[in-house]
Design a protein around this motif. Structure first.
Motif, PDB file in Angstrom:
ATOM      1  N   ARG A  92     -28.623 -29.462  56.761  1.00  0.00           N
ATOM      2  CA  ARG A  92     -28.933 -30.685  57.510  1.00  0.00           C
ATOM      3  C   ARG A  92     -30.449 -30.745  57.698  1.00  0.00           C
ATOM      4  O   ARG A  92     -31.096 -29.728  57.923  1.00  0.00           O
ATOM      5  CB  ARG A  92     -28.232 -30.653  58.866  1.00  0.00           C
ATOM      6  CG  ARG A  92     -28.504 -31.886  59.716  1.00  0.00           C
ATOM      7  CD  ARG A  92     -27.768 -31.855  61.053  1.00  0.00           C
ATOM      8  NE  ARG A  92     -26.333 -31.865  60.804  1.00  0.00           N
ATOM      9  CZ  ARG A  92     -25.449 -31.152  61.489  1.00  0.00           C
ATOM     10  NH1 ARG A  92     -25.829 -30.360  62.468  1.00  0.00           N
ATOM     11  NH2 ARG A  92     -24.174 -31.227  61.230  1.00  0.00           N
ATOM     12  N   GLU A 111     -20.122 -33.481  52.717  1.00  0.00           N
ATOM     13  CA  GLU A 111     -19.506 -32.166  52.946  1.00  0.00           C
ATOM     14  C   GLU A 111     -18.309 -31.892  52.039  1.00  0.00           C
ATOM     15  O   GLU A 111     -18.041 -30.756  51.669  1.00  0.00           O
ATOM     16  CB  GLU A 111     -19.029 -32.048  54.393  1.00  0.00           C
ATOM     17  CG  GLU A 111     -20.119 -31.880  55.392  1.00  0.00           C
ATOM     18  CD  GLU A 111     -19.550 -31.685  56.785  1.00  0.00           C
ATOM     19  OE1 GLU A 111     -19.073 -30.571  57.078  1.00  0.00           O
ATOM     20  OE2 GLU A 111     -19.584 -32.653  57.562  1.00  0.00           O
ATOM     21  N   PRO A 133     -24.352 -33.288  57.535  1.00  0.00           N
ATOM     22  CA  PRO A 133     -24.589 -32.197  56.591  1.00  0.00           C
ATOM     23  C   PRO A 133     -24.267 -32.650  55.175  1.00  0.00           C
ATOM     24  O   PRO A 133     -23.378 -33.477  54.963  1.00  0.00           O
ATOM     25  CB  PRO A 133     -23.601 -31.110  57.038  1.00  0.00           C
ATOM     26  CG  PRO A 133     -23.276 -31.436  58.451  1.00  0.00           C
ATOM     27  CD  PRO A 133     -23.357 -32.934  58.543  1.00  0.00           C
ATOM     28  N   LEU A 160     -26.202 -24.301  56.556  1.00  0.00           N
ATOM     29  CA  LEU A 160     -24.873 -24.223  57.162  1.00  0.00           C
ATOM     30  C   LEU A 160     -23.889 -23.451  56.297  1.00  0.00           C
ATOM     31  O   LEU A 160     -23.979 -23.457  55.069  1.00  0.00           O
ATOM     32  CB  LEU A 160     -24.341 -25.643  57.396  1.00  0.00           C
ATOM     33  CG  LEU A 160     -25.204 -26.536  58.286  1.00  0.00           C
ATOM     34  CD1 LEU A 160     -24.722 -27.972  58.238  1.00  0.00           C
ATOM     35  CD2 LEU A 160     -25.230 -26.007  59.713  1.00  0.00           C
ATOM     36  N   ASN A 164     -19.524 -25.181  58.982  1.00  0.00           N
ATOM     37  CA  ASN A 164     -20.672 -25.840  59.630  1.00  0.00           C
ATOM     38  C   ASN A 164     -21.404 -24.937  60.616  1.00  0.00           C
ATOM     39  O   ASN A 164     -22.161 -25.413  61.449  1.00  0.00           O
ATOM     40  CB  ASN A 164     -20.285 -27.150  60.310  1.00  0.00           C
ATOM     41  CG  ASN A 164     -20.235 -28.302  59.335  1.00  0.00           C
ATOM     42  OD1 ASN A 164     -20.756 -28.215  58.225  1.00  0.00           O
ATOM     43  ND2 ASN A 164     -19.619 -29.382  59.735  1.00  0.00           N
ATOM     44  N   THR A 166     -24.285 -22.352  61.727  1.00  0.00           N
ATOM     45  CA  THR A 166     -25.676 -22.182  61.328  1.00  0.00           C
ATOM     46  C   THR A 166     -25.877 -20.781  60.761  1.00  0.00           C
ATOM     47  O   THR A 166     -25.627 -19.790  61.437  1.00  0.00           O
ATOM     48  CB  THR A 166     -26.624 -22.399  62.526  1.00  0.00           C
ATOM     49  OG1 THR A 166     -26.418 -23.709  63.051  1.00  0.00           O
ATOM     50  CG2 THR A 166     -28.075 -22.221  62.117  1.00  0.00           C
TER      51      THR A 166
END
Length: 192
Positions: A92, A111, A133, A160, A164, A166
């Motif tokens: 992102r 995604e 994302p 990611l 999703n 981090t």
């Protein structure tokens, strides 16, 4: 002198190649000639002989070359090269950014992997930070793009995982460290 009729795509390729060449000090005439001799290819081929490409561990199918980091202005300018017919990791953008496609086309996917956008050679796009994302990658040839990230001293890119989560972040401090660690970008030459 014979006149050559260019398609719109070839004309845009010539403009994109000429603009990129002017930015690194090549003459517009030689850049246009190079662009015009690539007839039949997907966009002009950018001369990368003066670019030292770098990689980041764990991020496949993309190479980078940081052009400038200005913490005071909150700007990171870099070249990214995306492998042909491949996709990079889910990520992102957290900073406002603009792109200019120098070679090939940049393909963006949501995604789920659905193709959502194609940015052809010589296209210029500005986008705000945030957004969904996504992944991105080159078209039928490696895509080379100039990215200018602006207006944040925090996170610029968030890498990611499959849920999703981090995995990593890249911001001004990280790009400054990458910039200082790499071979310096080619500088202009003033004759005389």
């Amino acid at each position: 002198m014979t006149k050559m009729k260019l398609t719109r795509r070839q004309g845009l390729t010539g403009i994109g190649t000429a603009a990129a060449a002017a930015a690194i000090g090549t003459t517009v005439a030689s850049a246009t000639q190079t662009a015009n001799t690539t007839e039949g290819t997907t966009g002009g081929m950018f001369d990368q002989s003066n670019v030292t490409w770098n990689t980041l561990d764990g991020i496949d199918h993309v190479w980078y070359h940081v052009l400038k980091v200005d913490p005071d202005a909150k700007v990171v300018d870099l070249l990214l090269k995306f492998a042909a017919n491949q996709r990079i990791v889910l990520h992102r953008h957290h900073a406002d950014y603009s792109t200019f496609i120098i070679q090939g086309e940049l393909r963006l996917y949501d995604e789920e992997g659905t193709l959502t956008e194609i940015r052809p050679t010589a296209s210029f796009v500005e986008k705000p930070g945030g957004g969904a994302p996504h992944t991105e990658g080159g078209g039928d040839v490696d895509c080379i793009a100039w990215f200018s990230n602006r207006g944040t001293d925090g996170m610029i890119y968030e890498i990611l995982g499959p849920d999703n989560e981090t995995l990593a972040t890249l911001g001004l401090p990280e790009f400054k460290a990458l910039w200082e660690a790499q071979v310096p970008p080619v500088q202009l030459v003033i004759p005389g």
